[in-house]
Design a protein around this motif. Structure first.
Motif, PDB file in Angstrom:
ATOM      1  N   VAL A   1     -26.368  75.679  21.660  1.00 19.29           N
ATOM      2  CA  VAL A   1     -25.574  74.784  20.609  1.00 19.29           C
ATOM      3  C   VAL A   1     -24.131  74.127  21.371  1.00 19.29           C
ATOM      4  CG1 VAL A   1     -24.096  74.696  18.310  1.00 19.29           C
ATOM      5  CG2 VAL A   1     -26.135  76.105  18.681  1.00 19.29           C
ATOM      6  N   ARG A   2     -24.234  72.899  21.237  1.00 18.58           N
ATOM      7  CA  ARG A   2     -23.091  72.031  21.918  1.00 18.58           C
ATOM      8  C   ARG A   2     -22.419  70.884  20.974  1.00 18.58           C
ATOM      9  NH1 ARG A   2     -24.918  74.243  26.118  1.00 18.58           N
ATOM     10  NH2 ARG A   2     -26.886  73.878  27.178  1.00 18.58           N
ATOM     11  N   ALA A   3     -21.315  70.463  21.469  1.00 20.56           N
ATOM     12  CA  ALA A   3     -20.429  69.356  20.772  1.00 20.56           C
ATOM     13  C   ALA A   3     -20.785  68.277  21.857  1.00 20.56           C
ATOM     14  CB  ALA A   3     -19.025  69.640  20.428  1.00 20.56           C
ATOM     15  N   CYS A   4     -20.897  67.045  21.324  1.00 17.82           N
ATOM     16  CA  CYS A   4     -21.043  65.800  21.841  1.00 17.82           C
ATOM     17  C   CYS A   4     -19.812  65.564  23.072  1.00 17.82           C
ATOM     18  CB  CYS A   4     -21.173  64.572  21.090  1.00 17.82           C
ATOM     19  SG  CYS A   4     -21.342  62.884  21.800  1.00 17.82           S
ATOM     20  N   SER A   5     -20.086  65.328  24.203  1.00 14.45           N
ATOM     21  CA  SER A   5     -19.044  65.141  25.190  1.00 14.45           C
ATOM     22  C   SER A   5     -17.900  63.942  24.887  1.00 14.45           C
ATOM     23  CB  SER A   5     -19.553  65.097  26.646  1.00 14.45           C
ATOM     24  OG  SER A   5     -20.342  66.277  26.845  1.00 14.45           O
ATOM     25  N   SER A   6     -18.261  63.087  23.983  1.00  9.79           N
ATOM     26  CA  SER A   6     -17.414  62.095  23.679  1.00  9.79           C
ATOM     27  C   SER A   6     -16.364  62.668  22.827  1.00  9.79           C
ATOM     28  CB  SER A   6     -18.280  60.865  22.845  1.00  9.79           C
ATOM     29  OG  SER A   6     -17.455  59.885  22.356  1.00  9.79           O
ATOM     30  N   GLU A   7     -15.160  62.445  23.202  1.00 14.02           N
ATOM     31  CA  GLU A   7     -14.117  63.188  22.592  1.00 14.02           C
ATOM     32  C   GLU A   7     -13.648  62.526  21.086  1.00 14.02           C
ATOM     33  OE1 GLU A   7     -10.497  63.087  24.651  1.00 14.02           O
ATOM     34  OE2 GLU A   7     -11.147  64.396  26.126  1.00 14.02           O
ATOM     35  N   ASP A   8     -14.169  61.326  20.770  1.00 17.99           N
ATOM     36  CA  ASP A   8     -13.949  60.673  19.569  1.00 17.99           C
ATOM     37  C   ASP A   8     -15.523  61.039  18.672  1.00 17.99           C
ATOM     38  OD1 ASP A   8     -15.476  58.912  20.762  1.00 17.99           O
ATOM     39  OD2 ASP A   8     -14.337  57.081  20.472  1.00 17.99           O
ATOM     40  N   CYS A   9     -16.174  61.924  19.100  1.00 20.46           N
ATOM     41  CA  CYS A   9     -17.372  62.078  18.220  1.00 20.46           C
ATOM     42  C   CYS A   9     -17.466  63.624  18.232  1.00 20.46           C
ATOM     43  CB  CYS A   9     -18.676  61.890  19.028  1.00 20.46           C
ATOM     44  SG  CYS A   9     -20.188  62.129  18.535  1.00 20.46           S
ATOM     45  N   GLU A  10     -17.750  64.592  19.120  1.00 16.30           N
ATOM     46  CA  GLU A  10     -17.986  65.871  18.860  1.00 16.30           C
ATOM     47  C   GLU A  10     -18.922  66.355  17.878  1.00 16.30           C
ATOM     48  OE1 GLU A  10     -13.919  67.560  19.350  1.00 16.30           O
ATOM     49  OE2 GLU A  10     -14.195  67.583  21.529  1.00 16.30           O
ATOM     50  N   TRP A  11     -19.948  65.494  17.779  1.00 12.85           N
ATOM     51  CA  TRP A  11     -20.894  65.985  16.663  1.00 12.85           C
ATOM     52  C   TRP A  11     -21.714  67.111  17.313  1.00 12.85           C
ATOM     53  CZ3 TRP A  11     -24.044  62.091  13.638  1.00 12.85           C
ATOM     54  CH2 TRP A  11     -23.340  61.551  12.566  1.00 12.85           C
ATOM     55  N   PHE A  12     -22.115  68.115  16.356  1.00 12.79           N
ATOM     56  CA  PHE A  12     -23.080  69.220  16.933  1.00 12.79           C
ATOM     57  C   PHE A  12     -24.369  68.927  17.120  1.00 12.79           C
ATOM     58  CE2 PHE A  12     -20.056  73.063  15.247  1.00 12.79           C
ATOM     59  CZ  PHE A  12     -19.056  72.566  15.996  1.00 12.79           C
ATOM     60  N   PHE A  13     -24.897  69.720  18.085  1.00 12.25           N
ATOM     61  CA  PHE A  13     -26.396  69.637  18.363  1.00 12.25           C
ATOM     62  C   PHE A  13     -26.935  70.577  19.053  1.00 12.25           C
ATOM     63  CE2 PHE A  13     -24.529  67.353  22.163  1.00 12.25           C
ATOM     64  CZ  PHE A  13     -25.426  67.821  23.170  1.00 12.25           C
ATOM     65  N   LEU A  14     -28.399  70.878  18.942  1.00  9.72           N
ATOM     66  CA  LEU A  14     -28.994  71.974  19.815  1.00  9.72           C
ATOM     67  C   LEU A  14     -29.538  71.311  20.811  1.00  9.72           C
ATOM     68  CD1 LEU A  14     -29.861  74.883  19.780  1.00  9.72           C
ATOM     69  CD2 LEU A  14     -31.715  74.066  18.549  1.00  9.72           C
ATOM     70  N   ASP A  15     -29.237  71.699  21.950  1.00 10.25           N
ATOM     71  CA  ASP A  15     -29.609  71.083  23.353  1.00 10.25           C
ATOM     72  C   ASP A  15     -30.953  71.700  23.685  1.00 10.25           C
ATOM     73  OD1 ASP A  15     -30.188  70.265  25.797  1.00 10.25           O
ATOM     74  OD2 ASP A  15     -28.391  71.066  26.887  1.00 10.25           O
ATOM     75  N   THR A  16     -32.253  71.179  23.214  1.00  6.34           N
ATOM     76  CA  THR A  16     -33.356  71.651  23.771  1.00  6.34           C
ATOM     77  C   THR A  16     -34.002  70.762  24.909  1.00  6.34           C
ATOM     78  OG1 THR A  16     -34.160  69.898  22.123  1.00  6.34           O
ATOM     79  CG2 THR A  16     -33.979  72.201  21.273  1.00  6.34           C
ATOM     80  N   SER A  17     -33.359  70.260  25.611  1.00  6.50           N
ATOM     81  CA  SER A  17     -33.702  69.430  26.766  1.00  6.50           C
ATOM     82  C   SER A  17     -34.055  70.646  27.567  1.00  6.50           C
ATOM     83  CB  SER A  17     -32.753  68.342  27.576  1.00  6.50           C
ATOM     84  OG  SER A  17     -31.571  69.191  27.782  1.00  6.50           O
ATOM     85  N   LYS A  18     -34.981  70.226  28.705  1.00  2.75           N
ATOM     86  CA  LYS A  18     -35.466  71.078  29.662  1.00  2.75           C
ATOM     87  C   LYS A  18     -34.727  71.718  30.566  1.00  2.75           C
ATOM     88  CE  LYS A  18     -39.589  71.019  32.660  1.00  2.75           C
ATOM     89  NZ  LYS A  18     -40.164  69.893  33.786  1.00  2.75           N
TER      90      LYS A  18
END
Ligand SMILES: [Zn+2]
Length: 224
Positions: A177-194
């Protein structure tokens, strides 16, 4: 085990009204308070769940509610606006509790007990509305699935969200579970990339913007 009923293709009456980029419904739910982490002194968090029907739209966009359930709940909320408002406020409290638990975990900080308590209470409450039923048709015939008992209650849309949060917290996917690296975003997502190196909520929303910013910063440096 998945507790969220597989809805297959979501039947849509409208184009989606929420940007569902998170890969898990409880994280998409967290993202319904936009600009939460911007502390520049003038940007205020933007509430995307302003009214109870907004919460229903979220339920419809994510496939947690079907169109019939949305229409019935909307009619009920017209008759009982105070009841609907109470659930709207409760839903924001649940959202902030889910946010606080994941945010603390992501940043390796102590988890606020009140936030975890709220997630627990709502996940337990949701479980009391769940029952196992036999699947009688389709490829999964002979198996069982979890279903919720009563979609006529205002808070029924919150049950699968609270369960999704509890299941994700107790799963080995928690580390992704991560927050977007863009400082004016930081939306949460689940990183399912390989390789689990995804940095942006969405390449078009934030990834490209960041790339452009880096490009222009470099260009400026060279030309000045
Ligand atoms: Zn982003």
């Amino acid at each position: 085990m998945t507790e969220t009923k597989e809805t297959g293709k979501i039947e849509r009456r409208y184009p989606p009204r929420f940007d569902l980029i998170a890969g898990n419904v409880c994280l998409d739910f967290v993202n319904t308070l936009d600009d939460r982490h911007i502390h520049d002194g003038h940007t205020k968090p933007k509430e995307l769940l302003k009214t109870y029907p907004d919460l229903l739209h979220f339920g419809e966009d994510t496939g947690l509610l079907n169109s019939g359930q949305v229409d019935r709940l909307r009619r009920r909320s017209d008759v009982d606006p105070l009841g609907a408002q109470e659930v709207l406020e409760w839903s924001r409290e649940l959202r902030e509790a889910i946010h606080d638990v994941f945010w603390a975990t992501m940043n390796k900080r102590p988890v606020p007990p009140a936030a975890l308590g709220k997630v627990n209470v709502d996940a337990q409450g949701a479980a009391s509305h769940m029952s196992l039923v036999a699947i009688e048709r389709g490829p999964k015939k002979g198996g069982f699935e979890w279903t919720y008992d009563d979609f006529s209650l205002f808070d029924s849309v919150l049950w699968p969200i609270a369960r999704a949060a509890a299941n994700l917290l107790a799963s080995d996917q928690l580390a992704y579970v991560r927050a977007c690296s863009s400082e004016d975003c930081e939306w949460f997502f689940l990183d399912t990339s390989k390789n689990h190196h995804r940095r942006w909520c969405d390449m078009t929303r934030c990834g490209n913007r960041a790339k452009f910013q880096r490009f222009y910063a470099r260009k400026k440096k060279i030309t000045s």
